[in-house]
Design an enzyme around this catalytic site. Structure first.
Site, short mmCIF file in Angstrom:
data_model
loop_
_atom_site.label_atom_id
_atom_site.label_comp_id
_atom_site.label_asym_id
_atom_site.label_seq_id
_atom_site.Cartn_x
_atom_site.Cartn_y
_atom_site.Cartn_z
N SER A 240 -1.68 -11.41 -7.29
CA SER A 240 -0.52 -10.53 -7.40
C SER A 240 0.75 -11.32 -7.08
O SER A 240 0.71 -12.35 -6.41
CB SER A 240 -0.64 -9.38 -6.41
OG SER A 240 0.49 -8.55 -6.45
N GLU B 237 -4.44 -7.60 -18.63
CA GLU B 237 -4.28 -6.17 -18.87
C GLU B 237 -5.29 -5.41 -18.01
O GLU B 237 -6.49 -5.66 -18.07
CB GLU B 237 -4.52 -5.85 -20.34
CG GLU B 237 -4.31 -4.38 -20.65
CD GLU B 237 -4.54 -4.03 -22.11
OE1 GLU B 237 -4.49 -2.84 -22.43
OE2 GLU B 237 -4.79 -4.94 -22.91
N LYS C 16 2.87 -5.70 -1.46
CA LYS C 16 1.42 -5.78 -1.34
C LYS C 16 1.00 -7.06 -0.61
O LYS C 16 0.14 -7.03 0.27
CB LYS C 16 0.82 -5.77 -2.75
CG LYS C 16 -0.66 -5.70 -2.81
CD LYS C 16 -1.16 -5.79 -4.25
CE LYS C 16 -0.76 -4.59 -5.07
NZ LYS C 16 -1.44 -4.57 -6.39
N ASP D 199 -6.59 -2.91 -6.65
CA ASP D 199 -5.91 -1.92 -7.45
C ASP D 199 -5.82 -0.67 -6.60
O ASP D 199 -6.76 -0.32 -5.87
CB ASP D 199 -6.65 -1.63 -8.76
CG ASP D 199 -5.77 -0.86 -9.74
OD1 ASP D 199 -4.55 -1.17 -9.82
OD2 ASP D 199 -6.27 0.03 -10.43
N ASP E 145 5.47 6.07 -1.52
CA ASP E 145 5.44 6.23 -0.07
C ASP E 145 6.38 7.32 0.45
O ASP E 145 6.06 8.00 1.41
CB ASP E 145 5.75 4.92 0.64
CG ASP E 145 4.59 3.93 0.61
OD1 ASP E 145 3.52 4.28 0.07
OD2 ASP E 145 4.76 2.81 1.11
N ASN F 231 3.34 -8.96 -6.25
CA ASN F 231 3.99 -7.81 -5.64
C ASN F 231 4.21 -8.13 -4.16
O ASN F 231 3.26 -8.15 -3.37
CB ASN F 231 3.12 -6.57 -5.82
CG ASN F 231 3.71 -5.33 -5.19
OD1 ASN F 231 4.30 -5.38 -4.11
ND2 ASN F 231 3.52 -4.20 -5.84
#
Length: 192
Positions: free
Chosen positions: A7, A40, A12, A69, A152, A9
């Protein structure tokens, strides 16, 4: 041992580093490792998508790879947005996702929901360790709190009596879906 997170992110990655930081000598994001990989995520479950990520990234490195995920599952929406949480209103636009969720629930009295996370850790030798976590709560009618990301500010967590966006990182990690999945993973790693 180093760990590569499948990732980029940052929210995260920060959560994962806070929870698993003492289990690995270094934890790297894809960009920190100089890897570009964005498979994907077309799985039917959270675990399917976590496995898609780790298997794609594992082909590009000799480090263990952690993928996850996560999604929000709303009872009144038959579990939606679920695996489509990040793209509920388009392409990874958190504000639009929250607005669409509020629109979909505007006349709904059943606001029960849960966050679910599946994590997968794939070692270079092919060993695979998976774990899941869940946090229950409800969707508020308006956003509350300035911390966190994604949904959140709309997710009121029953266990801490506030939204994840009102919680400190420590409070959220103690009861969150990702925190629980990672803790379950850490427990499995200690038994290996």
């Amino acid at each position: 041992m180093k760990l590569l997170i499948a990732s980029n992110n940052q929210h995260k990655i920060d959560e994962i580093k806070q929870i698993l930081g003492n289990k690995f000598e270094q934890i790297l994001s894809l960009s920190e490792a100089g890897i570009v990989c964005d498979p994907e995520e077309n799985g039917k479950t959270f675990l399917d998508n976590a496995l898609i990520k780790v298997r794609a990234v594992a082909k590009l490195t000799d480090m263990p790879v952690l993928g996850d995920d996560t999604g929000l599952c709303v009872d009144a929406l038959n579990g939606a947005p679920g695996v489509h949480s990040a793209r509920f209103a388009g392409d990874h636009d958190n504000a639009k996702n929250r607005a669409k969720l509020l629109y979909e629930l505007q006349d709904e009295t059943n606001r029960k929901a849960h966050f679910s996370t599946a994590v997968a850790l794939l070692y270079p030798d092919g060993r695979l360790v998976t774990a899941e976590g869940r946090a229950d709560g409800e969707i508020l009618h308006t956003e509350v709190g300035a911390n966190g990301f994604g949904y959140d500010s709309l997710f009121y967590c029953n266990e801490i009596g506030k939204t994840f966006a009102e919680a400190t990182a420590e409070e959220k990690n103690a009861v969150s879906h990702r925190g629980r999945a990672l803790q379950n993973l850490a427990n499995k790693l200690e038994m290996m």
